[in-house]
Design a protein around this motif. Sequence first.
Motif, PDB file in Angstrom:
ATOM      1  N   ALA A  37      11.928   0.861  12.860  1.00 24.14           N
ATOM      2  CA  ALA A  37      11.509   2.134  12.277  1.00 24.14           C
ATOM      3  C   ALA A  37      12.718   2.849  11.673  1.00 24.14           C
ATOM      4  O   ALA A  37      13.693   3.141  12.361  1.00 24.14           O
ATOM      5  CB  ALA A  37      10.852   3.013  13.340  1.00 24.14           C
ATOM      6  N   HIS A  38      12.636   3.132  10.393  1.00 19.34           N
ATOM      7  CA  HIS A  38      13.715   3.764   9.637  1.00 19.34           C
ATOM      8  C   HIS A  38      13.929   5.206  10.096  1.00 19.34           C
ATOM      9  O   HIS A  38      13.036   6.045   9.968  1.00 19.34           O
ATOM     10  CB  HIS A  38      13.334   3.740   8.153  1.00 19.34           C
ATOM     11  CG  HIS A  38      14.398   4.173   7.224  1.00 19.34           C
ATOM     12  ND1 HIS A  38      14.188   5.136   6.256  1.00 19.34           N
ATOM     13  CD2 HIS A  38      15.678   3.763   7.072  1.00 19.34           C
ATOM     14  CE1 HIS A  38      15.290   5.302   5.545  1.00 19.34           C
ATOM     15  NE2 HIS A  38      16.213   4.487   6.020  1.00 19.34           N
ATOM     16  N   ARG A  39      15.094   5.462  10.680  1.00 23.35           N
ATOM     17  CA  ARG A  39      15.435   6.799  11.197  1.00 23.35           C
ATOM     18  C   ARG A  39      14.451   7.258  12.274  1.00 23.35           C
ATOM     19  O   ARG A  39      14.180   8.452  12.425  1.00 23.35           O
ATOM     20  CB  ARG A  39      15.512   7.810  10.061  1.00 23.35           C
ATOM     21  CG  ARG A  39      16.426   7.363   8.922  1.00 23.35           C
ATOM     22  CD  ARG A  39      16.474   8.347   7.763  1.00 23.35           C
ATOM     23  NE  ARG A  39      16.994   7.691   6.568  1.00 23.35           N
ATOM     24  CZ  ARG A  39      17.090   8.240   5.374  1.00 23.35           C
ATOM     25  NH1 ARG A  39      16.702   9.488   5.201  1.00 23.35           N
ATOM     26  NH2 ARG A  39      17.552   7.571   4.348  1.00 23.35           N
ATOM     27  N   GLY A  40      13.923   6.296  12.994  1.00 23.51           N
ATOM     28  CA  GLY A  40      12.926   6.591  14.013  1.00 23.51           C
ATOM     29  C   GLY A  40      11.539   6.680  13.418  1.00 23.51           C
ATOM     30  O   GLY A  40      11.341   6.601  12.198  1.00 23.51           O
ATOM     31  N   LEU A  41      10.556   6.823  14.275  1.00 19.27           N
ATOM     32  CA  LEU A  41       9.167   6.990  13.840  1.00 19.27           C
ATOM     33  C   LEU A  41       8.965   8.486  13.621  1.00 19.27           C
ATOM     34  O   LEU A  41       8.892   9.256  14.577  1.00 19.27           O
ATOM     35  CB  LEU A  41       8.229   6.459  14.926  1.00 19.27           C
ATOM     36  CG  LEU A  41       6.788   6.135  14.548  1.00 19.27           C
ATOM     37  CD1 LEU A  41       6.737   5.016  13.506  1.00 19.27           C
ATOM     38  CD2 LEU A  41       6.005   5.745  15.793  1.00 19.27           C
ATOM     39  N   HIS A  42       8.905   8.937  12.345  1.00 20.67           N
ATOM     40  CA  HIS A  42       9.004  10.368  12.075  1.00 20.67           C
ATOM     41  C   HIS A  42       7.807  10.939  11.303  1.00 20.67           C
ATOM     42  O   HIS A  42       7.137  10.233  10.568  1.00 20.67           O
ATOM     43  CB  HIS A  42      10.299  10.691  11.329  1.00 20.67           C
ATOM     44  CG  HIS A  42      10.437   9.975  10.016  1.00 20.67           C
ATOM     45  ND1 HIS A  42      11.070   8.758   9.892  1.00 20.67           N
ATOM     46  CD2 HIS A  42      10.034  10.305   8.768  1.00 20.67           C
ATOM     47  CE1 HIS A  42      11.062   8.381   8.628  1.00 20.67           C
ATOM     48  NE2 HIS A  42      10.431   9.298   7.916  1.00 20.67           N
ATOM     49  N   ASP A  43       7.595  12.238  11.507  1.00 23.22           N
ATOM     50  CA  ASP A  43       6.510  12.923  10.803  1.00 23.22           C
ATOM     51  C   ASP A  43       7.029  13.909   9.769  1.00 23.22           C
ATOM     52  O   ASP A  43       6.262  14.708   9.214  1.00 23.22           O
ATOM     53  CB  ASP A  43       5.569  13.631  11.791  1.00 23.22           C
ATOM     54  CG  ASP A  43       6.245  14.747  12.568  1.00 23.22           C
ATOM     55  OD1 ASP A  43       7.489  14.845  12.533  1.00 23.22           O
ATOM     56  OD2 ASP A  43       5.532  15.521  13.242  1.00 23.22           O
ATOM     57  N   ALA A  44       8.334  13.888   9.475  1.00 23.93           N
ATOM     58  CA  ALA A  44       8.925  14.706   8.411  1.00 23.93           C
ATOM     59  C   ALA A  44      10.224  14.040   7.987  1.00 23.93           C
ATOM     60  O   ALA A  44      11.030  13.657   8.830  1.00 23.93           O
ATOM     61  CB  ALA A  44       9.196  16.134   8.892  1.00 23.93           C
ATOM     62  N   GLY A  45      10.402  13.908   6.670  1.00 27.07           N
ATOM     63  CA  GLY A  45      11.646  13.328   6.196  1.00 27.07           C
ATOM     64  C   GLY A  45      11.462  12.243   5.168  1.00 27.07           C
ATOM     65  O   GLY A  45      10.564  12.293   4.319  1.00 27.07           O
ATOM     66  N   SER A  46      12.296  11.234   5.267  1.00 24.62           N
ATOM     67  CA  SER A  46      12.426  10.197   4.259  1.00 24.62           C
ATOM     68  C   SER A  46      11.134   9.430   4.003  1.00 24.62           C
ATOM     69  O   SER A  46      10.433   9.029   4.931  1.00 24.62           O
ATOM     70  CB  SER A  46      13.510   9.207   4.706  1.00 24.62           C
ATOM     71  OG  SER A  46      13.560   8.075   3.887  1.00 24.62           O
ATOM     72  N   GLY A  47      10.838   9.224   2.719  1.00 30.97           N
ATOM     73  CA  GLY A  47       9.833   8.250   2.317  1.00 30.97           C
ATOM     74  C   GLY A  47       8.385   8.621   2.439  1.00 30.97           C
ATOM     75  O   GLY A  47       7.517   7.794   2.136  1.00 30.97           O
ATOM     76  N   LEU A  48       8.057   9.830   2.843  1.00 32.76           N
ATOM     77  CA  LEU A  48       6.661  10.143   3.127  1.00 32.76           C
ATOM     78  C   LEU A  48       5.841  10.499   1.890  1.00 32.76           C
ATOM     79  O   LEU A  48       4.698  10.933   2.002  1.00 32.76           O
ATOM     80  CB  LEU A  48       6.567  11.258   4.165  1.00 32.76           C
ATOM     81  CG  LEU A  48       7.152  10.904   5.534  1.00 32.76           C
ATOM     82  CD1 LEU A  48       6.945  12.043   6.517  1.00 32.76           C
ATOM     83  CD2 LEU A  48       6.546   9.614   6.073  1.00 32.76           C
ATOM     84  N   SER A  49       6.410  10.284   0.707  1.00 36.16           N
ATOM     85  CA  SER A  49       5.630  10.457  -0.522  1.00 36.16           C
ATOM     86  C   SER A  49       5.337   9.111  -1.178  1.00 36.16           C
ATOM     87  O   SER A  49       4.749   9.050  -2.247  1.00 36.16           O
ATOM     88  CB  SER A  49       6.398  11.339  -1.515  1.00 36.16           C
ATOM     89  OG  SER A  49       7.616  10.722  -1.895  1.00 36.16           O
ATOM     90  N   VAL A  50       5.734   8.030  -0.513  1.00 34.46           N
ATOM     91  CA  VAL A  50       5.590   6.690  -1.081  1.00 34.46           C
ATOM     92  C   VAL A  50       4.431   5.965  -0.419  1.00 34.46           C
ATOM     93  O   VAL A  50       4.128   6.196   0.753  1.00 34.46           O
ATOM     94  CB  VAL A  50       6.899   5.896  -0.901  1.00 34.46           C
ATOM     95  CG1 VAL A  50       6.789   4.509  -1.521  1.00 34.46           C
ATOM     96  CG2 VAL A  50       8.063   6.660  -1.523  1.00 34.46           C
ATOM     97  N   GLY A  51       3.803   5.064  -1.156  1.00 31.27           N
ATOM     98  CA  GLY A  51       2.708   4.279  -0.585  1.00 31.27           C
ATOM     99  C   GLY A  51       1.374   4.992  -0.705  1.00 31.27           C
ATOM    100  O   GLY A  51       1.227   6.015  -1.376  1.00 31.27           O
TER     101      GLY A  51
END
Length: 347
Positions: A54-68
């Motif tokens: 998990a990239h930078r942990g399993l996160h609900d804010a931050g990197s990459g969350l506009s992709v896919g």
Amino acid sequence: MNRSGVSGGLGALMRSAAITGGVAAGIGAWALAPRSIIESRRNKVPAIPRVKYAHRGLHDAGSGLSVGTVNERCAYVDLARRCAIKAGYADESFAGPVAPENSLASFAAACVAGYGIELDLQLTRDGQVVVVHDSDLKRVAGDPRKIKDLTYEELKNIPLFPAPAKSGDAVAVTRGDGKWDERPEGYYQHVPLFSDVLDVVGGRVPLIVEYKFDHYGWDDAAEELMEKGDALLQAYAGAYVVESFHPGAVNWYRKHRPSVNRGQLAENVAFGKSDWREWMCGLLAFNWLGRPDFVAYDWRGGDLPQVRFARKLGAKTVSWTVRSSLEFQRSGEYFDYMIFESFVPGI
């Protein structure tokens, strides 16, 4: 000139070209080659644990969350929140981010879900090893100050994504009063000490630890980060490997800790568009310096000649950062391991 003379001249030219090509291929193989199997066995180097990271942990804010896809993103964020809450961070009623990237909550969430963790190390002004990706806090907290200019005590007062974050990698919503030096009220996550992260993980899942630098120079601060980060890892009982975009950091482990599994991070960059050393790293031209056990490459570059050749020579390959099932399908055949975010892969 008669035909035999022409034929002889062409033959000599072809032999010369073949020799030159062979020498070039030999130099290329020498430059890209990973650590040898013999040396790896002699130093008893452990293999990379075969899990998804998990990239930078399993996160609900931050990197990459506009992709896919929206569905995959929502499932990922929901899993991160549920696992962080299950681990004891915040509760169901909390409306803001529970487990922002590179936080104790995001690492605890990854452990609950059973994923490995990829994380980034930097030094604070007072010489503390902390886990944070960017050189400053602008994206993750709206604060433009640099990590190297802040003490850990100051970092503790700065919430990561303190209000509902904008989608993806957009700048976080800042605190309304802008008083970064005053500890805010209520639940929030801040940049953590690496020692605290190791305590939270406690060997439950393996780690990929990146030594982070904002340039390709080497100074006392770089040496200090390597020594302090490694000292913490030597005292840690869990499984881990190390990596860096900086060939000097990989070489540091080659010289000082040959028993540690080490990796060269890289991506394909256009010539003249960045530091020439970054371009060379993208070609894996500095592998000779660190002799990495694995190459961690942008998932889009798995089919590049240098990546395929390094893998053929024996290097393991790790894809970063895969953010959808479609990206995984496109890259999976070229990589042995995966660093992911924004979608939920199978364990």
